[in-house]
Design a protein around this motif. Structure first.
Motif: not given
Length: 145
Positions: A37-40, A68-73, A98-104, A106-112
């Motif tokens: 879990l990651m949050r800011y 180091f495992d970044l986990n899933t996107a 589905g961005e209203r429910f989860y930042n799908f 954004g998570v992919r972009r961040f980890k990429k």
């Protein structure tokens, strides 16, 4: 309660308040440590998550972890096969809209940006479970606050 059971990495702002955090999943043999879990905070400085992850990578290396495992996107690798079941189309739709429910996305972009080695992950459920129910249950677990 969930976070109380995991090690946490935190970044504090100038006011001493936590600006960002990530929970970690270390493996006892130090073959890998993963982020969960990651949050800011909404008012956190720009780039705080990049800073947190750079520090985590250095910390993991110093502790002797080999990976180091970044986990899933979630849903980011769902294909466009017209023969695929309806749940595949739903997952693809959730990733795109589905961005209203989860930042799908954004998570992919961040980890990429860290150039990970992506691996496919699958959701398995008993045949008696409707696939959309399994996806909804997984989404609720991922996004539980």
């Amino acid at each position: 309660g969930y976070l109380d059971r995991l090690p946490l990495a935190t970044v504090r702002g100038p006011d001493g308040q936590i600006a960002a955090f990530a929970s970690l999943w270390p493996v006892a043999d130090k073959s890998r440590v993963g982020v969960d879990l990651m949050r800011y905070a909404h008012d956190a400085p720009n780039g705080v998550m990049d800073y947190l992850f750079a520090e985590l990578f250095l910390w993991a290396q110093a502790q002797g972890y080999r990976q180091f495992d970044l986990n899933t996107a979630p849903f980011s690798g769902v294909g466009h096969d017209p023969e695929a079941p309806l749940t595949t189309a739903v997952a693809r739709f959730a990733f795109k809209h589905g961005e209203r429910f989860y930042n799908f996305q954004g998570v992919r972009r961040f980890k990429k940006k860290f150039h990970p080695e992506w691996e496919d992950v699958y959701l398995a459920a008993p045949r008696t479970t409707a696939p959309l129910s399994a996806l909804a249950a997984a989404a609720l677990l991922i996004n539980r606050r």
